[in-house]
Scaffold this active site. Structure first.
Site, PDB file in Angstrom:
ATOM      1  N   CYS A 115       0.838  -1.204   0.000  1.00  0.00           N
ATOM      2  CA  CYS A 115       0.000   0.000   0.000  1.00  0.00           C
ATOM      3  C   CYS A 115       0.873   1.255   0.000  1.00  0.00           C
ATOM      4  CB  CYS A 115      -0.919   0.011   1.220  1.00  0.00           C
ATOM      5  SG  CYS A 115      -1.951   1.499   1.312  1.00  0.00           S
ATOM      6  N   ASN A 160      -0.788  -8.991  -9.859  1.00  0.00           N
ATOM      7  CA  ASN A 160      -1.835  -7.974  -9.808  1.00  0.00           C
ATOM      8  C   ASN A 160      -1.407  -6.816 -10.699  1.00  0.00           C
ATOM      9  OD1 ASN A 160      -2.947  -5.660  -7.240  1.00  0.00           O
ATOM     10  ND2 ASN A 160      -4.091  -6.459  -8.950  1.00  0.00           N
ATOM     11  N   GLY A 161      -2.381  -6.212 -11.367  1.00  0.00           N
ATOM     12  CA  GLY A 161      -2.089  -5.066 -12.213  1.00  0.00           C
ATOM     13  C   GLY A 161      -2.521  -5.269 -13.644  1.00  0.00           C
TER      14      GLY A 161
END
Length: 479
Positions: A116, A221-222
């Site tokens: 994050c 992810n992405g």
């Protein structure tokens, strides 16, 4: 719960506010294989009076509430428990373990947030802040693996971002693998990169190689846009699974193999789900606003955006809703299935399965285990490589003998065997199993299958099996 199998999984990514219970259940209904909850910081669970676990009989959920206000910090539904990963924010091994113990019995995995980029997270040494303090990152994972993963028998994982150089990223991945985690998710962007910038997969195959050498699952992810796009990424880069974030935020039906539903239909179903599980009104309205972006019925959007209560939202969408037993809104999710295979030349047949599209079909139908029948003593060595290849498709391959046949068939959902195997056929018929029979041609001793009263040679057997499995897929979609 048991350890998770991450292979061939297309999953809902962890998203603050978006990843609450109704969105997770909807994602699973549409086809997501696993779901991540939103990040919850350890101190939120522990500060003051720790959260309490409360059984909410009215909506059949487990609530983790914070005294004295009894605010619900996290809610779990039994339908998701064995597919739910709890994402934890932490900068302390001790606090991470203490917080994880509170939820470990009700989730399938604990995932440490190491990616994050938000200021509050980085400033507190959590999230992407851990990428700059790798000793602390590793110490937290060590503690979670040894004090949570092993005693509670659940999966420990983490989610990271790319570092500034390939070399630094590969070194970090190797250090993380050495902690004993079950999986790593790599968000293919660096911390400074915006989500609107294209994901960087330029050296993803090298990250996969490190994880393979350490026997750790790797997810990515992405810029994954749909379930089918996810399967393409899995196949192209050799990763175990993918996580979908922004596409799911806009339209969670992106997990449907058949393609997404309209935004209006998704918003309507999300509202019903939120009502069913008594979701916080503010969160429901926030999620609906994300779904209603872009092309949407203007009058409905205006009414929904000005809504002050759930009654206002029901009027906006013109739905009449009363709390039910959740059978229509939260249908039972597909359980993982197994099948039994018996064939003349088993290694050759299994290699043919790998070369076909059948394993993907089986995975979509939630088959995760194949029991292969064989009495040959030396066949185990022949199947070592095949076993690893099956695992890459999310399917575990196990050899069984006649001694274990009855129990394997009893638990199986599908039996593929030769017609000469009378014991298998009789057992399957007695247990009312779906069966694909492969009769033997006495002249050629080759396996053939019957289709419309015509015999076909073994080279066509897989085609017939594939057609039968397509039938099963169509029936599953109808149901």
């Amino acid at each position: 719960m048991g350890l998770l199998n991450y292979s061939n999984k297309v999953c809902l990514a962890p998203m603050v506010r978006i990843g609450e219970l109704p969105m997770r259940l909807l994602a699973l209904r549409y086809g997501a294989n696993l779901v991540w909850g939103p990040e919850i910081v350890d101190k939120a669970l522990l500060s003051g009076t720790p959260v309490e676990r409360v059984v909410n009989d009215r909506i059949n959920c487990i609530d983790f509430v914070k005294p004295p206000s009894n605010k619900v910090l996290f809610r779990v539904h039994p339908l998701e428990a064995n597919r739910l990963i709890f994402q934890l924010g932490s900068a302390s091994p001790e606090l991470a373990v203490e917080a994880a113990k509170l939820v470990a019995n009700d989730v399938a995995g604990i995932d440490l947030n190491c990616g994050c980029p938000k200021h509050f997270s980085v400033h507190a040494g959590m999230g992407a802040g851990l990428l700059k303090n790798q000793d602390r990152l590793v110490s937290i994972l060590d503690a979670l693996v040894n004090e949570i993963g092993k005693p509670y028998k659940i999966s420990i994982s983490c989610k990271i971002r790319l570092l500034e150089t390939k070399e630094d990223t590969l070194k970090l991945v190797e250090r993380i693998c050495d902690t004993g985690v079950r999986a790593i998710t790599v968000h293919c962007r660096t911390t400074p990169m915006r989500n609107t910038e294209p994901a960087d997969r330029s050296y993803l195959s090298e990250i996969v190689g490190v994880c393979r050498n350490k026997d750790v699952s790797i997810l990515v992810n992405g810029d994954v846009l749909s379930y089918n796009d996810g399967l393409d990424v899995i196949e192209k880069y050799g990763v175990d699974g993918v996580l979908i974030a922004r596409a799911a935020e806009r339209n969670v039906s992106c997990f449907r193999i058949e393609g997404p539903l309209s935004s209006f239909k998704v918003a309507e179903e999300f509202l019903k789900m939120a009502l069913e599980v008594d979701n916080n009104f503010g969160n429901t309205k926030y999620c609906l606003n994300q779904i209603m972006q872009g092309s949407f019925r203007k009058n409905v959007r205006q009414l929904a955006q000005t809504a002050k209560t759930y009654e206002d939202l029901k009027k906006a969408f013109e739905i009449e809703y009363k709390h039910s037993d959740a059978s229509s809104v939260c249908p039972t999710l597909e359980k993982e299935k197994s099948l039994v295979i018996s064939f003349v030349d088993l290694p050759s047949f299994l290699e043919s399965l790998l070369a076909s599209n059948i394993l993907k079909q089986l995975s979509r139908l939630h088959f995760t285990k194949i029991f292969a029948v064989s009495e040959e003593e030396d066949i185990c060595k022949q199947l070592d490589d095949i076993h690893e290849k099956f695992l890459c498709h999310g399917i575990a391959l196990s050899l069984i003998s006649a001694d274990n046949l009855a129990s394997a068939i009893a638990s199986a959902h599908l039996v593929i065997c030769m017609e000469k195997d009378e014991s298998i056929m009789n057992e399957a018929v007695c247990d009312q199993k779906i069966t694909i029979r492969l009769p033997i041609n006495s002249n050629t001793n080759e396996a053939v299958v019957e289709c419309e009263n015509k015999s076909m040679q073994s080279k066509h057997a897989l085609d017939i099996i594939q057609e039968r499995i397509k039938d099963l897929e169509e029936k599953a979609q109808v149901v």
